[in-house]
Design a protein around this motif. Structure first.
Motif, short mmCIF file in Angstrom:
data_model
loop_
_atom_site.label_atom_id
_atom_site.label_comp_id
_atom_site.label_asym_id
_atom_site.label_seq_id
_atom_site.Cartn_x
_atom_site.Cartn_y
_atom_site.Cartn_z
N SER A 55 0.84 -1.19 0.00
CA SER A 55 0.00 0.00 0.00
C SER A 55 0.87 1.24 0.00
CB SER A 55 -0.97 0.01 1.19
OG SER A 55 -0.29 0.11 2.41
N ILE A 70 -6.61 7.91 -7.33
CA ILE A 70 -5.66 7.41 -8.32
C ILE A 70 -5.97 8.17 -9.60
CG2 ILE A 70 -4.83 5.42 -9.61
CD1 ILE A 70 -5.82 3.68 -7.26
N ARG A 74 -3.95 5.87 -15.47
CA ARG A 74 -3.93 4.85 -14.41
C ARG A 74 -2.81 3.84 -14.67
NH1 ARG A 74 -8.24 5.48 -11.16
NH2 ARG A 74 -8.37 3.33 -10.48
N ALA A 82 -5.25 -2.39 -8.58
CA ALA A 82 -5.72 -1.73 -7.37
C ALA A 82 -6.48 -2.76 -6.53
CB ALA A 82 -6.61 -0.55 -7.71
N PHE A 100 -3.71 3.39 -0.12
CA PHE A 100 -4.14 2.81 -1.39
C PHE A 100 -3.44 1.46 -1.51
CE2 PHE A 100 -4.74 7.32 -2.08
CZ PHE A 100 -5.94 7.37 -2.77
N PHE A 102 -2.51 -2.23 -3.38
CA PHE A 102 -2.27 -2.75 -4.72
C PHE A 102 -1.75 -4.18 -4.65
CE2 PHE A 102 -1.71 1.80 -4.80
CZ PHE A 102 -2.50 2.17 -5.88
N LEU A 112 2.38 5.12 -11.22
CA LEU A 112 1.21 5.31 -10.36
C LEU A 112 1.19 6.78 -9.99
CD1 LEU A 112 -1.09 4.50 -8.41
CD2 LEU A 112 0.70 3.90 -6.75
#
Length: 140
Positions: A55, A70, A74, A82, A100, A102, A112
């Motif tokens: 994250s 985001i 992308r 994600a 966030f 991932f 990102l």
């Protein structure tokens, strides 16, 4: 005493190999179950392996009317997926933090970009007080 055809020396070796294999398997399982790596706003280069979860943590300012998204473009979904997000209190530098999450999909490199904005629509990067963070993610 019945002779099984395996002498004491090789039997001991088989037991040692079995225990070693079990310990390696347990280590692998515990590594997968442990908390994912957390990167902060200043960790602009992120290197992970396929299947890794991690994250990105950024200071949140909901009282100021800002939130993080985001941003476009992308990340390449073939490289990075994600996996949700959450908010915690007591994060950096003080107050709350947005995480966030991932998952690294397969080897490759992608960018990102996170954007702090109020309206977060078209032209959000040009809003007063908007801020962007860019990360280079390498899945090796």
């Amino acid at each position: 005493m019945e002779n099984s055809g395996i002498s004491r020396g090789p039997r001991t070796l088989v037991i040692v190999v079995a225990i070693t294999t079990l310990l390696i398997a347990l280590h692998s399982v515990f590594s997968q179950l442990s908390a994912p790596e957390v990167y902060d706003a200043d960790d602009t280069e992120i290197a992970v392996s396929p299947g890794d979860r991690f994250s990105v943590r950024v200071a949140d300012d909901p009282a100021g009317g800002y939130h993080w998204i985001i941003a476009e473009p992308r990340p390449d979904p073939a490289v990075l997926k994600a996996a949700g997000g959450r908010v915690t209190t007591g994060g950096p530098p003080a107050g709350s933090a947005r995480h966030f999450s991932f998952e690294a999909v397969r080897p490759g490199r992608t960018d990102l970009r996170l954007l702090r904005c109020r309206r977060c629509g078209t032209g959000a990067a040009d809003e007063a007080g908007a801020r962007s963070l860019n990360f280079r993610v390498t899945v090796r």
